[in-house]
Design a protein around this motif. Structure first.
Motif, PDB file in Angstrom:
ATOM      1  N   LYS A 572       5.096   1.891 -12.117  1.00 14.39           N
ATOM      2  CA  LYS A 572       5.054   0.437 -12.238  1.00 14.39           C
ATOM      3  C   LYS A 572       6.284  -0.184 -11.568  1.00 14.39           C
ATOM      4  N   LEU A 573       7.453   0.409 -11.858  1.00  9.64           N
ATOM      5  CA  LEU A 573       8.710  -0.067 -11.281  1.00  9.64           C
ATOM      6  C   LEU A 573       8.657  -0.004  -9.752  1.00  9.64           C
ATOM      7  N   LEU A 574       8.087   1.085  -9.235  1.00  9.57           N
ATOM      8  CA  LEU A 574       7.982   1.262  -7.785  1.00  9.57           C
ATOM      9  C   LEU A 574       7.112   0.170  -7.172  1.00  9.57           C
ATOM     10  N   SER A 575       6.063  -0.204  -7.879  1.00  9.59           N
ATOM     11  CA  SER A 575       5.109  -1.158  -7.300  1.00  9.59           C
ATOM     12  C   SER A 575       5.725  -2.540  -7.110  1.00  9.59           C
ATOM     13  N   PHE A 576       6.885  -2.809  -7.736  1.00 13.49           N
ATOM     14  CA  PHE A 576       7.529  -4.120  -7.594  1.00 13.49           C
ATOM     15  C   PHE A 576       8.343  -4.264  -6.313  1.00 13.49           C
ATOM     16  N   VAL A 577       8.713  -3.155  -5.664  1.00 17.00           N
ATOM     17  CA  VAL A 577       9.616  -3.275  -4.510  1.00 17.00           C
ATOM     18  C   VAL A 577       8.839  -3.594  -3.232  1.00 17.00           C
ATOM     19  N   TRP A 578       9.582  -3.867  -2.140  1.00 20.02           N
ATOM     20  CA  TRP A 578       8.960  -4.195  -0.854  1.00 20.02           C
ATOM     21  C   TRP A 578       7.909  -3.161  -0.477  1.00 20.02           C
ATOM     22  N   ARG A 579       6.908  -3.629   0.249  1.00 16.08           N
ATOM     23  CA  ARG A 579       5.931  -2.671   0.777  1.00 16.08           C
ATOM     24  C   ARG A 579       6.610  -1.887   1.888  1.00 16.08           C
ATOM     25  N   VAL A 580       6.437  -0.588   1.833  1.00 15.48           N
ATOM     26  CA  VAL A 580       7.050   0.262   2.847  1.00 15.48           C
ATOM     27  C   VAL A 580       6.160   1.481   3.040  1.00 15.48           C
ATOM     28  N   GLY A 581       6.095   1.946   4.286  1.00 14.96           N
ATOM     29  CA  GLY A 581       5.237   3.122   4.491  1.00 14.96           C
ATOM     30  C   GLY A 581       5.320   3.699   5.866  1.00 14.96           C
TER      31      GLY A 581
ATOM     32  N   THR B 148       7.579  -4.486   4.694  1.00 21.51           N
ATOM     33  CA  THR B 148       7.200  -5.883   4.548  1.00 21.51           C
ATOM     34  C   THR B 148       8.068  -6.495   3.460  1.00 21.51           C
ATOM     35  N   PRO B 149       9.055  -7.333   3.866  1.00 20.67           N
ATOM     36  CA  PRO B 149       9.849  -8.013   2.833  1.00 20.67           C
ATOM     37  C   PRO B 149       8.935  -8.942   2.047  1.00 20.67           C
ATOM     38  N   THR B 150       8.829  -8.714   0.764  1.00 16.07           N
ATOM     39  CA  THR B 150       7.852  -9.472  -0.008  1.00 16.07           C
ATOM     40  C   THR B 150       8.427 -10.749  -0.597  1.00 16.07           C
ATOM     41  N   GLU B 151       9.752 -10.926  -0.520  1.00 13.43           N
ATOM     42  CA  GLU B 151      10.290 -12.208  -0.945  1.00 13.43           C
ATOM     43  C   GLU B 151      11.556 -12.551  -0.160  1.00 13.43           C
ATOM     44  N   ALA B 152      11.797 -13.868  -0.033  1.00 11.11           N
ATOM     45  CA  ALA B 152      12.969 -14.321   0.708  1.00 11.11           C
ATOM     46  C   ALA B 152      14.226 -14.081  -0.118  1.00 11.11           C
ATOM     47  N   GLY B 153      15.356 -13.958   0.597  1.00 14.33           N
ATOM     48  CA  GLY B 153      16.606 -13.778  -0.136  1.00 14.33           C
ATOM     49  C   GLY B 153      17.673 -13.167   0.754  1.00 14.33           C
ATOM     50  N   ASP B 154      18.809 -12.946   0.158  1.00 17.32           N
ATOM     51  CA  ASP B 154      19.965 -12.397   0.865  1.00 17.32           C
ATOM     52  C   ASP B 154      20.237 -11.018   0.282  1.00 17.32           C
ATOM     53  N   PHE B 155      19.983  -9.980   1.069  1.00 12.93           N
ATOM     54  CA  PHE B 155      20.035  -8.616   0.544  1.00 12.93           C
ATOM     55  C   PHE B 155      21.203  -7.843   1.135  1.00 12.93           C
TER      56      PHE B 155
END
Lengths: 581, 198
Positions: A572-581, B148-155
């Motif tokens: 679940k925690l993983l699914s919150f981060v940016w899409r990457v692949g 794909t950055p899914t939200e805007a911000g300063d990282f």
């Protein structure tokens, strides 16, 4: 000695010096030498641990950056290589010569190997302390250490390989000289497992350190990714020697402290064989977010080919407590589901160490390890504090705790001394285990916020861009420091008790009655529950669906629930981060 | 008759398991199969996988490629480090070196990029703060990940692989602007050239 069953090789458990049994001087001396050096390494590594802890605790921030990384290197090498492997060499001599009542094959070669290991370790220590090997435990090329650092590791590994060979030779000697009847005991079987994994590990060690040594002399090139792959064949597999040795000691401690039985030899031995077949694939755990490998390779290897080694650990996680439970039930502790556990000898440091080792290894170390070793979940775990959080729960709370527990039996049975400060020894496993539990859980939680491992300054004072972790991280690091200091206290208690017992301790003496020994050695030493087993199969009460070992069944189901919860929470925690692949 | 783990076994010890052991074996085996199946399943359905496209690259060639990339898309300088605003969907490059990340990347929310990671000296670790996304950065290897950055911000990009004595100062920056906003506007809103004080 009144024995009612197939006798465990009695020489091992000779309490009095006057019983007139064959003395295995070589085995005794080699065990002592290796155990003493292991304790020295533990002391050095432990002092380094305190310095590292007091630096990572930003409120104290003790060392400067140069010494932080240096002391971190010293901590890793002393704990994970020197302490553990010297202790395991002692375990190998014990499990072959002592348990099988045999002489050591080629004891002089054993001393040469010991000297080689001490020499190698000394070379590594010198390069580290002299600041010529600030490369951390992993020494990833192209970071470069002094050539003597690599040569030292090679000599140490060669010495260890020789001891493993002596172990196998001793098994052959014992078989030929008929020092025991039938098949080797389960504990020895476990030690054989550890020894076989040790061969695999040490061959990887040679395969990586010899080229790296040549590379350090500018004689050949090295590829950074190939180094990582082969090095982890050493680095992770060496921790799997620990797992096998630790499980063997679990069975040993169960037998010595409460006379735990082996519920089924087939299941326990098959689980050990699964370790041999699959556990060495785990070097992939370190390479899951590396550019050198594709998904198929990662999935097959990180899962030990469909989690067969995890299955093995889950089987041992059942059979060890089940053996304790059944052993206690057969001795009349039949009340309710947990009566056997309530009436267990919690004041025996061997028993408390066994239980704490099993519980923390399984619930914290095992669950986090499998979860972080999942290909995709590793994206949110790699190189964060979650990783040292995990392996302090396995190798420290699990392996080191088990090793500490068995030491309280080795002192009277091998060194023939009473345990000094026995009252303190009774508390030691609790202090150490509770400290490590707090430490590793707080560290793992801090890592969930992305806090890096192996980092001098997580306030990033001199960095070009600011990074401000959540206040929860400060709290977790503070909790980690408290837990770590408590564990260091427990470690100090252990070293004080063992060193004092061995060098200044009172001998067991001629009088070996319970009354003479009570209060100065663990009760299992004189009660010897492992000698008193029921002649016939006793009918054991069946508790409905929970079967004949209901307490253990409840415990493993609680474990499974915790495992499932933590595992899916991480997806679940993983699914919150940016899409990457 | 039961014996302990320190008793040699006479005769055949290959005997039928207890019922409780069989039950636990079955449960544990089934759980292991779930653990195994989750990884291929996530490749099919999940949004986060460490696959990427992986190839060998000469560190010198990678350095040159990054320089070209910077020249092509540089829009500003931040703390002496070039800031680049590459077009959405393009190949973008990040170079790890002792002890900095080059360049600062400015991306657009919701667009997919191919992020190339490599090092020109020793191993480094890519850790995206505060999201906790981690990849190993290995010299000689180009790790090209579609992100794909899914939200805007300063990282921030924190190095989390030990890379020498100033490892702890190695922090980079990725700015993700809101979809549709221009590169310049995003720059003004994110304090570039002010030393990173947010």
């Amino acid at each position: 000695m009144s024995t009612t069953t197939g006798a465990p090789a009695s020489g091992a458990f000779r309490v009095c010096p006057t019983t007139g049994l064959k003395v295995h001087r070589d085995a005794d001396a080699l065990i002592k030498a290796n155990a003493v050096v292991a304790t020295v390494a533990l002391l050095v590594g432990g002092l380094a641990a305190i310095l590292v802890l007091l630096t990572r605790w930003q409120a104290v921030h003790l060392l400067d950056e140069v010494w932080f990384y240096r002391v971190l290197t010293i901590h890793g090498m002393n704990m994970l290589i020197f302490f553990i492997l010297f202790f395991e060499m002692a375990v190998l001599y014990f499990a072959s010569a002592v348990l099988l009542n045999s002489r050591v094959a080629a004891p002089r070669v054993g001393w040469v190997a010991f000297a080689l290991m001490v020499l190698g370790a000394g070379m590594v220590e010198w390069t580290m302390f002299a600041g010529k090997a600030d490369v951390l435990f992993t020494s990833y090329v192209p970071l470069r250490a002094h050539p003597l650092f690599y040569l030292g590791v090679i000599l140490f590994a060669v010495g260890a390989l020789v001891v493993v060979s002596i172990f196998f030779a001793t098994l052959v000697v014992a078989k030929n000289e008929r020092t025991y009847e039938g098949s080797v005991p389960l504990v020895t079987f476990g030690a054989i497992t550890a020894a076989i994994i040790a061969v695999i590990t040490l061959v990887h060690g040679a395969a990586i350190y010899i080229p790296t040594f040549l590379w350090s002399l500018d004689l050949m090139p090295m590829d950074a990714e190939v180094y990582r792959m082969v090095w982890w064949g050493l680095g992770h597999s060496s921790q799997q020697i620990n797992v096998a040795a630790m499980v063997a000691i679990w069975y040993l401690l169960g037998a010595l402290t409460v006379g735990a039985v082996v519920v089924n030899e087939k299941i326990s031995r098959t689980a050990f064989v699964l370790y041999i077949l699959f556990i060495s694939m785990a070097s992939a755990h370190h390479l899951l977010v590396d550019p050198g490998f594709g998904p198929a390779w990662k999935i097959v290897n990180t899962s030990y080919f469909m989690y067969m080694a995890v299955l093995a650990s889950m089987l041992h996680g059942f059979t060890v407590p089940a053996g304790v439970e059944l052993g206690m039930r057969l001795r009349g502790f039949t009340q309710g589901v947990f009566g056997w556990l309530r009436r267990a000898p919690w004041g025996d440091p061997g028993f408390s160490a066994l239980v704490l080792s099993v519980v923390v290894f399984g619930f914290v170390g095992g669950i986090t390890g499998v979860t972080f070793g999942t290909e995709q979940i590793n994206i949110i775990a790699h190189n964060t504090l979650r990783i040292p959080g995990h392996f302090h729960a396995t190798v420290v709370s699990g392996t080191a705790m088990a090793f500490m527990g068995i030491t309280y039996y080795v002192i009277p049975l091998i060194f023939r001394k009473r345990v000094a400060f026995y009252g303190m020894a009774r508390w030691q496993p609790y202090v150490f285990a509770v400290g490590m539990l707090i430490f590793s859980m707080a560290m793992t939680f801090a890592g969930t916020f992305g806090v890096p491992r192996r980092h001098w300054d997580i306030t990033f004072t001199n960095a070009p861009f600011d990074v401000a972790y959540s206040p929860a991280v400060d709290l977790m690091i503070g909790v980690m420091a408290v837990g770590g200091l408590l564990a260091a206290l427990g470690g100090g208690m252990y070293i004080l008790v063992t060193v004092w017992s061995v060098f200044f301790g009172k001998p067991l003496g001629e009088d070996c009655t319970d009354a003479a020994l009570a209060g100065s050695v663990p009760p299992g030493v004189y009660a010897r529950p492992f000698l008193e087993l029921p002649e016939e199969d006793v009918a054991v009460e069946v508790h409905g669906r929970l079967g004949t070992m209901p307490g253990t069944m409840v415990l493993v189901l609680v474990f499974l629930a915790a495992f499932v919860l933590y595992y899916f929470a991480n997806w679940k925690l993983l699914s919150f981060v940016w899409r990457v692949g | 008759m039961y014996t302990t783990g320190i008793t040699p076994q006479k005769g055949v010890w290959w005997k039928p398991a207890h019922k409780s052991e069989k039950v636990w074996f079955t449960i544990a085996f089934a759980w292991c199969m779930v653990l195994f199946a989750m990884m291929p399943f996530w490749h099919l359905r999940g949004g986060q996988n460490p696959s990427g496209t992986r190839s060998r690259v000469d560190p010198a060639a990678y350095r040159t490629r990054v320089q070209e990339f910077v020249q092509q898309y540089q829009v500003a300088t931040d703390n002496g480090i070039p800031v680049v605003a590459p077009p959405a969907g393009s190949d973008i490059y990040l170079q790890g070196q002792m002890w900095m990340w080059l360049p600062v990347l400015q991306l657009e929310e919701g667009s997919e990029y191919t992020l190339h990671l490599s090092s020109v000296d020793v191993n480094h670790g890519f850790n995206l703060y505060p999201f906790n996304i981690n990849f190993q950065v290995v010299p000689g290897y180009d790790y090209a990940l579609r992100v794909t950055p899914t939200e805007a911000g300063d990282f921030r990009v924190v190095c989390n692989e030990f890379c020498g004595v100033l490892h702890h100062t190695m922090v980079g920056r990725i700015i993700v602007r809101e979809r549709g906003s221009s590169a310049v506007a995003a720059l003004l809103g994110s304090d570039v050239d002010k030393g990173g004080d947010r």
